[in-house]
Design an enzyme around this catalytic site. Structure first.
Site, mmCIF file in Angstrom:
data_model
loop_
_atom_site.group_PDB
_atom_site.id
_atom_site.type_symbol
_atom_site.label_atom_id
_atom_site.label_comp_id
_atom_site.label_asym_id
_atom_site.label_seq_id
_atom_site.Cartn_x
_atom_site.Cartn_y
_atom_site.Cartn_z
ATOM 1 C CG HIS A 284 33.531 49.046 36.530
ATOM 2 N ND1 HIS A 284 34.825 49.502 36.505
ATOM 3 C CD2 HIS A 284 33.042 49.227 35.277
ATOM 4 C CE1 HIS A 284 35.106 49.967 35.284
ATOM 5 N NE2 HIS A 284 34.037 49.796 34.531
ATOM 6 C CD GLU B 49 31.280 51.451 32.584
ATOM 7 O OE1 GLU B 49 31.807 52.529 32.877
ATOM 8 O OE2 GLU B 49 31.944 50.452 32.227
ATOM 9 C CG HIS C 116 33.103 46.319 30.584
ATOM 10 N ND1 HIS C 116 32.765 46.185 31.906
ATOM 11 C CD2 HIS C 116 33.816 47.471 30.514
ATOM 12 C CE1 HIS C 116 33.242 47.206 32.598
ATOM 13 N NE2 HIS C 116 33.893 47.996 31.768
ATOM 14 N NE ARG D 279 44.507 48.581 33.329
ATOM 15 C CZ ARG D 279 45.092 49.405 34.167
ATOM 16 N NH1 ARG D 279 46.031 48.964 34.992
ATOM 17 N NH2 ARG D 279 44.779 50.686 34.202
#
Length: 320
Positions: free
Chosen positions: A101, A118, A176, A196
């Site tokens: 991200h 996150e 991740h 992605r």
């Protein structure tokens, strides 16, 4: 103003499992539910208040109406009418894609409101569950691109077997992937921007490969290598244990076996409780009682100065 509960937004995915519906005690026949968006201000995916005076309201409309009374003065000045956190439960029956991200600055350069930092709290997962977080070897952007193309990118990633209670903090830029068998709670900035990188040559139900963002991701990846990406903490009963503190959220875990009064009088923020196991109830300063159990997420408005939590219950506490 009372504690708020929301209707869950269930997301069917090609990798989703069957844990979320029973965990949340839902009367639903939905299959392959990969995510339950518990508290969301993401456009077109806003949480709807489930009960009480504001039943049927969208979360961001509630923020626009109540302003700092709901989210806190500084948060309202910082985020406006968009609720700043997104809370999910995630159940991965299959391996999720490898992704990354962007930071806020990178996202804003592309016309998005913010990036995505996150964290994950692992719940009761399969015995062989694992996930990937961060790079375990130094690579260049050029080497990264080549490893994606020749299907060896996983060789560069740190992989962890996981168990209930494990915590991973994922600042924007950290590559991740959630592995098969993982069941976890995710707390993040309000953003749905994901690059992605690699999807294991998987096809959707129409037989098509999902879109990849290999080039965009290359510019966002933090190529720093760290010795360990797992968040270390000492579990304790009947007191808050801080897990993550960052500019976007602070999250602690409570594992209660006896009643506890929590004082928020010095906190200029809403608070979210995410039920992990057990059951109990929350009593506010006016004596209003809200049942609370595993699988539920509740929002305490910024005007709520103290609450008493009773029962045998483990939950996450998050605020900005």
């Amino acid at each position: 103003m009372n504690i708020l509960k929301f209707k869950p937004l269930l997301k069917t995915t090609i990798w989703g499992g069957e844990k979320i519906v029973p965990f949340k005690h839902l009367d639903s026949n939905e299959k392959q539910v990969g995510e339950s968006w518990e508290v969301s201000g993401v456009k077109d995916n806003e949480s709807i208040v489930a009960e009480g005076d504001y039943a049927g309201w969208k979360l961001n409309d509630l923020v626009a109406s109540l302003k700092d009374k709901l989210v806190g003065k500084e948060n309202y000045e910082r985020f406006g009418n968009e609720f700043p956190l997104l809370v999910k439960f995630i159940d991965a029956r299959q391996q999720l894609s490898i992704q990354v991200h962007p930071t806020d600055e990178q996202a804003q350069a592309l016309g998005k409101s913010r990036g995505k930092t996150e964290m994950w709290y692992v719940m009761k997962s399969d015995a062989d569950a694992s996930l990937r977080s961060g790079l375990k070897q130094q690579i260049t952007p050029e080497e990264y691109t080549a490893m994606v193309e020749n299907d060896t990118i996983t060789d560069a990633l740190a992989e962890y077997s996981v168990k209930e209670g494990d915590v991973f903090f994922l600042p924007a830029g950290r590559i991740h992937s959630i592995g098969a068998g993982c069941f976890l709670a995710e707390i993040q900035e309000t953003s749905d921007i994901t690059y992605r990188i690699y999807d294991f040559k998987r096809k959707d139900k129409e037989g098509n490969y999902r879109q990849l963002h290999t080039k965009e991701a290359a510019a966002c990846i933090d190529y720093t290598v760290y010795p360990d990406y797992r968040t270390k903490y000492e579990p304790r009963k009947d007191e808050p244990v801080e897990l993550v503190r960052c500019p976007y959220f602070t999250t602690s875990v409570y594992d209660l076996t006896e009643p506890m009064t929590i004082d928020y009088s010095d906190l200029d923020s809403f608070v979210i409780f995410v039920g992990l196991s057990g059951s109990g109830e929350i009593t506010d300063a006016e004596g209003n009682v809200t049942p609370f159990q595993a699988g539920e997420s509740v929002l305490l408005p910024a005007t709520m100065t103290t609450v008493k939590v009773s029962g045998t219950i483990k939950f996450l506490e998050s605020y900005v």
